[in-house]
Every structure is written in structure tokens, then in C-alpha cells.
Write an enzyme that holds these catalytic residues in place. Structure first.
Site, short mmCIF file in Angstrom:
data_model
loop_
_atom_site.label_atom_id
_atom_site.label_comp_id
_atom_site.label_asym_id
_atom_site.label_seq_id
_atom_site.Cartn_x
_atom_site.Cartn_y
_atom_site.Cartn_z
N GLU A 282 -2.19 6.62 -8.48
CA GLU A 282 -1.57 7.92 -8.17
C GLU A 282 -0.10 7.93 -8.62
OE1 GLU A 282 -3.05 10.52 -7.12
OE2 GLU A 282 -4.92 9.81 -6.21
N ASP B 142 -10.22 2.98 -3.75
CA ASP B 142 -10.81 1.72 -3.28
C ASP B 142 -12.22 1.53 -3.83
OD1 ASP B 142 -8.50 1.59 -1.86
OD2 ASP B 142 -9.45 1.47 0.12
N ASP C 158 0.83 -1.19 0.00
CA ASP C 158 0.00 0.00 0.00
C ASP C 158 0.88 1.25 0.00
OD1 ASP C 158 -2.55 1.07 -0.02
OD2 ASP C 158 -3.23 -0.14 1.68
N TRP D 135 -3.11 3.13 -6.08
CA TRP D 135 -4.40 3.65 -6.56
C TRP D 135 -4.31 4.45 -7.86
CZ3 TRP D 135 -2.28 6.28 -2.15
CH2 TRP D 135 -2.26 5.50 -1.01
C1 GLA Z 1 -6.01 0.96 1.31
C2 GLA Z 1 -6.07 -0.07 0.20
C3 GLA Z 1 -7.16 -1.09 0.53
C4 GLA Z 1 -6.88 -1.74 1.88
C5 GLA Z 1 -6.72 -0.70 2.96
C6 GLA Z 1 -6.18 -1.28 4.25
O1 GLA Z 1 -7.14 1.74 1.36
O2 GLA Z 1 -6.32 0.54 -1.03
O3 GLA Z 1 -7.26 -2.05 -0.49
O4 GLA Z 1 -5.70 -2.51 1.77
O5 GLA Z 1 -5.81 0.33 2.56
O6 GLA Z 1 -6.00 -0.31 5.22
#
Ligand code: GLA
Length: 605
Positions: free
Chosen positions: A262, A281, A195, A260
């Protein structure tokens, strides 16, 4: 995997690392010079899109070992494992604290099997042994920064790391080698999701930092703002982590980049990892699912075996996609299937409704997703109707998804021209959800109810039997250089090289690949072809563009064109090259290079 075979793999991956280094040295000298390589993240992992399960969408931070083990067991007992679901991944919430010597301590109140007498860290080995014993593979989670997403965004949830500010820094920043060694060599994980909140969400202004609970991290990612982000630094962190993963996890370890989309991560992800998120997400509502489709649908040239665009995990089983919404659940699965997206289930498999099982376990849908050619589907839009065509391996084999984004019924159709089939020829058509077969000629039309979809597998007659158009092999094209500088970067979610369209979205009049000038495409020809043909086109700008074709680094063709003076076509001998490269170069445009297209680009057998 045994110690010995792991050591062999570690030796074997020494080569991809050094070729990656060579490619990097190459691109620093002259990015438009031919590399002779297919310069994506090259490991043996994820040759087809990863399939499995992740607890986040079902449980968020409220996860524990009993739930994960029970889901893993259910994955086997239900038959999902034999259909291809393989990974059981732990998400955020497993780390308790970082010890003074830098090692990580596992939260053993939620992962009790990790408690090891005499060990102050604990070990996940009993857990991964259990998962491996079921014939499955195990995944885990970290963050590229010092802290994780849950620490920033779920401050009131259970299972947060504990201790001092330093002890709660459980992200891998500054610990890449140490953490990857622990996770892969000691704990035997097979997969890691990395992440990026740690480099995005810990500024002075972020509440947990302001309150003194966390150290400030000068952000490398400013969400939604590419110019204010530092794509190179983010890419560099993932590159270093990737090397540590290959060193300790071997060539079969899967790296999932979760930035994401970014900091241009959707554009460089293929060089640094096996899958890379393209969007925020996913949520369990239709709007979110459609917006995640849009983040990835034009990115076919950015996916292929070993490197996949990731529009996030499946929300089937929840909200708009639960057992009371089977049309929506089926459409969600149809689109992830046709987009060659990772299939990571996110609902509680201990209580799976049979109707949902019939969707996610449909072997014909899964086979389309897992097709070894690894082509992501290419879209055609008509209002709320979207048609996506995925070229499958095997002569004349195609999958087609017809999808209604909207709330009114629509007509959708796909033509033989879009499929590359000979006019008047008959194709065999299999309806994957209806389990029915029929023949069709020239066009298939359907009526789709609100949010509905149809998924077809076709076998037809290609219009040019000896030719393979680049548009039908996007999984074997790599956008090595896209012509953009960070200052001229496109808005997030747009891809600078596209199948059938210019980078600004304008649809090409010929079958071809659109890109900016000052770009270099690598094509994995694999010695299967002897000629390359194309009609290069300059779409914008006033200056001439030079088009060059290389076969295994040897210049075999060069023409010049401008918007007013068309370039002559290229028809060159490529002498069974492994790698064909297409370079478009211009002196024009300091702000944004002109757009070009490799019209009707095709390889001949
Ligand atoms: C981010 C990720 C999610 C998940 C959460 C966990 O938002 O994009 O897929 O892993 O963190 O905190």
C-alpha cells in the site's frame, strides 16, 4: 554481539545515514541529476533473502514463549538451521501495555522469562539469550502507528494489550527512538517487522474506534486507494524508524516493512528497509498464493542484496500446502525460491512431516534462493504456464522455474534466447526436485501436472561472452526515480520499470529494460566493466526523449529519439565506473510520461 562490537557497528553505520541524507538532499534539488550512488537502504543486513520462522501463520495471536522456544529448538535439532534458517521472530501479541513514561511492558503471562524482579517493563533479554545460545537470531514486531493489526482485526483473540486507551497504544508512533533503543540495545533483537494497521485501520468508521476503545488516526493508508493515501508520510515514518534501528541495532539489524504494497510501499521499500511486503496477507489456499506471486513477479528491478520484495511468509504445512498436498507445497517453495523471496516458515516445526522437511530443506533450492548475486527471477507467461529465469552468480549459471498456475496439465518451455545462451550450445541441467542431471540444447520443454512445477539449475554458454546484459543483473539496478508522480501512479501491483517489458506490460521486442521517461536508473557496475552499450527506444507519446548515460556522475553519452525518429545507439567508455546512471528525460506529458526502453543495454568487461 558484545557491547563493544555493537558500538563499533553504530559508528560504522553513521556513514550510510549521512549518504542517505545526501541522496535525499540531492533528489530534492533535481531528481534526474546523477547521484553517483546506489541509493537503496544500505546496511550490512539481509545480503541474501532472510530465512527463518514466524509464528503468525501457525498460531496467530495464540502464541507463547514455550511454543516459540520449542520451535527454535526444533529448527536446530531437525537440521533446518544448518540449511540456513536463522531467524526466530515473534509477531503481534507480545506487548501488554505502554507505561506512563512511554516504556513498553511485556506480556509476561505468555512470555514468562521476561518477568524481572523490580522491573515494571520486564525484559526479553533471557529470551534472546536463549535464541542466540542456539546459534540463531531473534526478531520482534511493532506497528508504525499507535496500535497494531491484532487490536483492529482480531478483537476477540487472547493476548491483546490491556489498560486505558493510551496504555493500549503499543505501536511505535511517537516512540520510534525509545522503542528501538529498548528492542535493540536493551533486549538485543536482530530483526523487526513493522506493520502498518495503526496508520490504516483506525478511522472514525472502524468499529473499535467507534466504540471508543481506540483513538482515531487520520489514515495515511487507504487500502487499495493510492490517491487517497499519503505515501510520502508513510515513507517518512519508516525512514525515521529505520534511522532509529540503525542507531540502536547497528548495521546488522534487519527491518521488515509490512505495509502490504500500500501507499506505493513496494516502490519505495528498497530505500527504507531490507524487505517490504507487496500484497495482502497470504492465506493457506492456492488462489491467495498465486495472487501474492503476481504482486511481486514483475518487480525484479526492485530487489537485490539488502533489499527484497516480500510476497509474505510461507504457508507450507497448512491448507492447500500441507503434507497431503506436496505438489502444491513444492510449487509454493519453487516460486519463493526463484523470486528471491524471504523464506520464513510458518508451520509448527515441532510436528514437521518428513515430506515437508524434504521440500523446505532442499539445499539446492535454498542455494538458488540465497545466490549472492541477489537477482530476482524474471517471468515469461504463456497461459497458465509461467517460466521464471533467475541469473545466478558464475558464468552461464541460471535457475529456471517452470510453473503451472492452473488445474489442467500444461506444456512449458524455456529457450536458449530467454536464457542468453548461444544457439546450438549444450547446457548442463540439474533437476533440483528429481535430483537428476542431463544435457540439453536450444530449449527445455516439460509437461507440468495441475499446480505442478519444475526447478532447474543450468550451466550454459552465454551468447556474448564479454557482455553482461542489464536484464541479467536486476539485483544491481536501482530504480532511483521512476517518472511517476503520485497522481499518475500505476495501479497497485504494477511496477513502473521492468525487465523485458514496458510499464504497461507490453513485451519488448529487444532484450531490455522498460520504464517511463523522466526516470533515472542507477546501475552498480562496481568497476568491473569498461564500456556500456544500448539502443534506446521511445515506445509511446509524441515528443522527443533525451537519453543520457553517466559514469560516476560524469555525462558520457547523450542521444535524442522519438517514436517516429529512432535514437542512434549509444556506445560509450565508462572508464571502470562504480555507478552508471541511465536518465531518460522529456518535457512531454503532464499526466503520464511516455514509455521508453533501454534496448539491449549491456556492460562490457
Ligand atoms: C498484519 C500482518 C500479518 C501479521 C498480523 C498480526 O495482518 O500483515 O503478517 O503480522 O498483522 O496482527
Amino acid at each position: 554481539m558484545s557491547r563493544v562490537s555493537r558500538a563499533v557497528l553504530i559508528a560504522a553505520i553513521a556513514m550510510p545515514i549521512s549518504t542517505a541524507a545526501a541522496a535525499q538532499a540531492h533528489s530534492q534539488s533535481d531528481p534526474l541529476a546523477p547521484s553517483g550512488q546506489f541509493s537503496v537502504y544500505r546496511t550490512a543486513a539481509a545480503q541474501t533473502p532472510p530465512m527463518g520462522w514466524n509464528p503468525w501463520n501457525a498460531f496467530h495471536a495464540d502464541v507463547d514463549e514455550a511454543k516459540v522456544r520449542a520451535v527454535a529448538k526444533a529448527m536446530v535439532d531437525s537440521g533446518l538451521a544448518t540449511r540456513g534458517y536463522r531467524f526466530v521472530n515473534i509477531d503481534d501479541g507480545w506487548a501488554l501495555r505502554r507505561l506512563a513514561d512511554g516504556r513498553l511492558r511485556i506480556r509476561d503471562n505468555t512470555f514468562p522469562s521476561s518477568a524481572t524482579p523490580g522491573s515494571d517493563t520486564g525484559s526479553f533479554k533471557p529470551f534472546t539469550d536463549y535464541i542466540h545460545g542456539l546459534g540463531l537470531k531473534a526478531g520482534i514486531y511493532t506497528d508504525i502507528g499507535r496500535n497494531t493489526c491484532m487490536q483492529r482485526w482480531d478483537a476477540d483473540t487472547p493476548n491483546l494489550p490491556v489498560g486505558t486507551v493510551a496504555e493500549r497504544q503499543v505501536g511505535s508512533y511517537g516512540h520510534a527512538v525509545q522503542d528501538m533503543r529498548t528492542i535493540f540495545a536493551d533486549w538485543h533483537f536482530d530483526y523487526i517487522k513493522v506493520d502498518a494497521c495503526g496508520v490504516a485501520d483506525y478511522t472514525h468508521a472502524d468499529p473499535p474506534v467507534t466504540s471508543g476503545a481506540y483513538d482515531t488516526f487520520a489514515p495515511l493508508i487507504v487500502r487499495g486507494n493510492i490517491p487517497a493515501s499519503n505515501p510520502q508520510a508513510v515513507e517518512g515514518l519508516y525512514a525515521a524508524l529505520g534511522e532509529a534501528i540503525q542507531r540502536w541495532g547497528g548495521g546488522n539489524a534487519t527491518l521488515s516493512i509490512c505495509a502490504w504494497g500500500e501507499a506505493l510501499s513496494a516502490l519505495w521499500g528498497g530505500k527504507r528497509g531490507n524487505l517490504y511486503r507487496t500484497s495482502p496477507d497470504i492465506e493457506s489456499n492456492w488462489k491467495s498464493m498465486v495472487s501474492n506471486i503476481d504482486s511481486v513477479i514483475d518487480g525484479a528491478l526492485y530487489a537485490g542484496p539488502g533489499h527484497w520484495n516480500d510476497p509474505d511468509m510461507l504457508e507450507i504445512g497448512h491448507g492447500d500446502f500441507d503434507a497431503a498436498h506436496l505438489t502444491e507445497a513444492r510449487s509454493h517453495f519453487t516460486m519463493w525460491t526463484i523470486m528471491a523471496s524471504p523464506l520464513l516458515l510458518g508451520y509448527d516445526l515441532r510436528q514437521s512431516a518428513p515430506a515437508l522437511f524434504d521440500i523446505v530443506a532442499n539445499p539446492e533450492a535454498i542455494a538458488i534462493n540465497q545466490d549472492p548475486a541477489g537477482n530476482q527471477g524474471v517471468p515469461y507467461r504463456n497461459g497458465d504456464a509461467m517460466v521464471v529465469v533467475k541469473t545466478l552468480s558464475g558464468t552461464g549459471a541460471r535457475a529456471v522455474a517452470l510453473f503451472n498456475r492452473g488445474t489442467k496439465s500444461v506444456e512449458a518451455s524455456v529457450s536458449w534466447a530467454q536464457l542468453g545462451f548461444a544457439a546450438g550450445s549444450v547446457a548442463k541441467v540439474r533437476d533440483v526436485w528429481a535430483h537428476s542431471d542431463r544435457d540439453a540444447t536450444d530449449r527445455i520443454s516439460v509437461t507440468l501436472p495441475a499446480h505442478g512445477s519444475v526447478l532447474l539449475r543450468l550451466r550454459g554458454t552465454p551468447s556474448e561472452v564479454a557482455a553482461t546484459f542489464l536484464t541479467n543483473m536486476p539485483g544491481r539496478v536501482n530504480v532511483a526515480v521512476d517518472g511517476l508522480t503520485q497522481a499518475t501512479a500505476l495501479p497497485m501491483g504494477q511496477f513502473p520499470a521492468r525487465v523485458g517489458a514496458a510499464p504497461d506490460g507490453r513485451i519488448l521486442k529487444t532484450n531490455g529494460i522498460g520504464a517511463f521517461a523522466n526516470s533515472r536508473l542507477e546501475v552498480r557496475a562496481d568497476r568491473a566493466f569498461h564500456r556500456f552499450l544500448t539502443a534506446p527506444i521511445v515506445l509511446s507519446g509524441g515528443q522527443p526523449v533525451r537519453f543520457r548515460v553517466y559514469a560516476d556522475r560524469k555525462l558520457v553519452g547523450e542521444v535524442t529519439g522519438s517514436p517516429t525518429r529512432a535514437a542512434p545507439p549509444i556506445d560509450v567508455d565508462i572508464a571502470s565506473a562504480k555507478i552508471v546512471e541511465l536518465v531518460a528525460m522529456t518535457n512531454a506529458g503532464t499526466t503520464r510520461p511516455p514509455m521508453i526502453a533501454w534496448g539491449n543495454a549491456r556492460l562490457m568487461r
